[in-house]
Design an enzyme around this catalytic site. Structure first.
Site, mmCIF file in Angstrom:
data_model
loop_
_atom_site.group_PDB
_atom_site.id
_atom_site.type_symbol
_atom_site.label_atom_id
_atom_site.label_comp_id
_atom_site.label_asym_id
_atom_site.label_seq_id
_atom_site.Cartn_x
_atom_site.Cartn_y
_atom_site.Cartn_z
ATOM 1 N N ASP A 208 0.857 -1.188 0.000
ATOM 2 C CA ASP A 208 0.000 0.000 0.000
ATOM 3 C C ASP A 208 0.891 1.235 0.000
ATOM 4 O OD1 ASP A 208 1.082 0.246 2.526
ATOM 5 O OD2 ASP A 208 -0.818 0.320 3.591
ATOM 6 N N ASP B 230 1.402 4.731 2.399
ATOM 7 C CA ASP B 230 0.996 5.322 3.679
ATOM 8 C C ASP B 230 1.380 6.800 3.728
ATOM 9 O OD1 ASP B 230 0.435 2.629 5.186
ATOM 10 O OD2 ASP B 230 2.427 2.380 4.318
ATOM 11 N N ASP C 4 -3.296 4.337 2.900
ATOM 12 C CA ASP C 4 -3.630 4.700 4.281
ATOM 13 C C ASP C 4 -3.301 6.169 4.499
ATOM 14 O OD1 ASP C 4 -4.405 2.138 5.024
ATOM 15 O OD2 ASP C 4 -2.453 1.599 5.880
#
Ligand code: ATP
Ligand code: MN
Ligand code: MN
Length: 376
Positions: A208, A210, A300
Site C-alpha cells: 500500500d 501510507d 492509508d
C-alpha cells in the site's frame, strides 16, 4: 567474551531497535524462508512461533556476511532451535522440507488469498481469513459465492483482488502522493504531507502507500481528511474508503493508534504513456469494453496533531517488527510506554514531548536510526 572472535558470534544487541537493519542484506534466501514460516505461524494463530521466526529473520538481516556452512549457525544469537534447524537445512540442501510443505499447504494458500482480499488492514485480517477457511472457503470463486454475506470493505477487496495483489511501485506511490497532496492542499495550501511506511524506509515496492498529514495549526486539520477524501471521491479517484475518527481513549497496549485514519482503495490513473512510434495506429477491437486506464491501489491516510507528529512519523514508518521491538525495548528496558502519540515514563509519570524522531531516540537512550536502517 571468549568466543567473540568467531564472526558468527559478533555481539548482536538483543532488541532490533538497537541495530541497524538495512533493506538489502546478505541472506535473502534464508530470511524469505523464515518469513514464510512466520506468516504461516500467524495464520495458525501462534503469536509465539510468529515472533520466534520473525526475530531469527530479523537477526539474519543484520549479519554483515552470507552464511555458508551449518557450523556458523550454531552460535547465532537470538535464533531459536527451530529456526537454526531450518537455516542449517537450507545451507546443506538448498531447500527446507518444512518450508516447502507450508508453502504448498491448503491452509497457507487459502489464508493468503483471504488475507489479500482483506487488503492487509491491520488486525482484522487473520481472524476473518481463518473463519473463511473453517467455513470451507478455499478460493476467490468460493468467496464470490458468499458475496452477499461480505461487508463493503471485503467486497471491495474481492472486486479489486487482481490489482491489490500486485505490488505498488515507487512510481505509482509518487503519483498517489500527487493526488493526495493536490486534494489536501486545495483546502489547506500549506498542509504537510509525508509518505511513511515501507517507501520511507527505501523500499521500491509495497502492499500500500501510507501518508501522514499534519499542520502547525490544529484547527486547520479539523474535518480536512473527510473533505479531501470526499473531493477525491467526487473526481472518481476513490473505489472504497473507510474513515476511523480520532479516539481519545484508545487502549495503550493496542497496536492500533487513535489517530484519525482513512483506509482507502484508490483508482490510480495510469501514467501518461510515452509517445511510441506506432502511436496512432488503429488497434484491433478485440472486445468491446474500453481498456481500463487505472489501477486499484491501497492507501492509508493518517492525520496527526502537530504535537504528536514525530511520534506518529516514527510509528507509521515501521517496519512492523521494528515498531514492536521499539515498544518492547521502551517498556522492558526504560519502563516507558511508547506509541504513535507519545512517550510516557511509567515511574516518573510524565510525558516526553518531541519535535523530531532524533529526539525520541534520545529520550530512549538509543542510537538514532534513519528510516532506511529500520527494516527489521
Ligand atoms: P508495505 O510495503 O507492505 O505496505 P509497510 O511497512 O508500509 O509495508 P504497513 O502495513 O503499511 O507496512 O504499515 C506501516 C507502519 O504503520 C507499520 O510499521 C505499522 O506499525 C504502522 N501501522 C499500520 N497500521 C496501523 C494502525 N492501525 N495503527 C498504528 N500503526 C499502524
Ligand atoms: Mn505500507
Ligand atoms: Mn499501511
Amino acid at each position: 567474551s571468549s568466543v567473540s572472535s568467531d564472526k558468527a558470534t559478533q555481539e548482536t544487541p538483543s532488541y532490533a531497535c538497537q541495530r541497524r537493519t538495512p533493506l538489502h542484506h546478505h541472506n535473502k534466501e534464508i530470511v524469505d524462508a523464515l518469513q514464510i514460516l512466520a506468516l504461516s505461524a500467524s495464520f495458525q494463530g501462534s503469536e509465539a512461533r510468529y515472533l520466534g521466526f520473525t526475530r531469527a529473520a530479523s537477526v539474519l538481516k543484520c549479519l554483515p556476511f552470507t552464511l555458508q556452512s551449518a557450523e556458523e549457525v550454531k552460535d547465532l544469537q537470538f535464533c531459536g532451535g527451530h529456526s537454526k534447524t531450518v537455516i542449517q537445512e537450507i545451507l546443506e540442501d538448498r531447500v527446507c522440507r518444512e518450508v516447502e510443505m507450508v508453502k504448498n499447504s491448503e491452509h497457507y494458500q487459502s489464508m493468503k488469498v483471504g488475507f489479500k482480499v482483506l487488503t492487509g488492514i491491520f488486525g482484522v485480517g487473520i481472524r476473518t481469513a481463518d473463519k473463511w477457511y473453517r467455513d470451507g472457503i478455499r478460493s476467490l470463486s468460493d468467496l464470490n459465492e458468499i458475496e452477499g454475506k461480505l461487508t463493503g470493505e471485503q467486497k471491495a477487496g474481492l472486486l479489486h483482488y487482481t490489482d491489490l495483489q500486485q505490488p505498488v511501485t515507487r512510481d505509482e506511490a509518487e503519483r498517489v502522493e500527487q493526488l493526495v497532496k493536490g486534494a489536501l492542499q486545495s483546502f489547506v495550501p500549506d498542509v504537510q504531507v509525508t509518505m511513511t511506511g515501507g517507501f520511507r524506509r527505501g523500499k521500491q515496492e509495497g502492499h500500500d502507500v501510507d501518508f501522514l498529514i499534519t499542520h502547525p495549526n490544529e484547527e486547520a486539520l479539523n474535518g480536512l481528511l473527510r473533505k479531501a477524501v470526499a473531493w477525491l471521491d467526487s473526481k472518481g479517484s476513490i473505489l472504497y474508503h473507510h474513515i476511523k475518527g480520532r479516539s481519545h481513549n484508545f487502549a495503550r497496549s493496542s497496536t492500533m493508534d487513535g489517530h484519525e485514519t482513512c483506509y482507502a482503495i484508490f483508482a490510480l490513473p495510469n501514467a501518461c504513456p510515452e509517445k511510441s512510434p506506432d502511436a496512432g495506429t488503429i488497434q484491433p477491437d478485440l472486445d468491446k469494453s474500453p481498456p481500463r486506464n487505472w489501477k486499484a491501489v491501497r492507501v492509508d491516510l493518517v492525520v496527526a496533531p502537530y504535537s504528536e507528529y514525530s511520534y506518529a512519523l516514527l510509528g507509521w514508518t515501521g517496519s512492523k517488527h521494528f515498531e514492536r521491538e521499539l515498544r518492547r525495548f521502551s517498556l522492558q528496558v526504560k519502563k516507558m510506554s511508547l506509541n504513535s502519540h507519545g512517550l510516557f515514563d511509567i515511574e516518573k509519570k510524565c510525558h516526553y514531548p518531541a519535535t523530531s524522531e532524533e529526539e525520541i531516540f534520545a529520550h530512549l537512550g538509543l542510537l538514532y536510526l534513519t528510516p532506511s536502517e529500520r527494516n527489521a
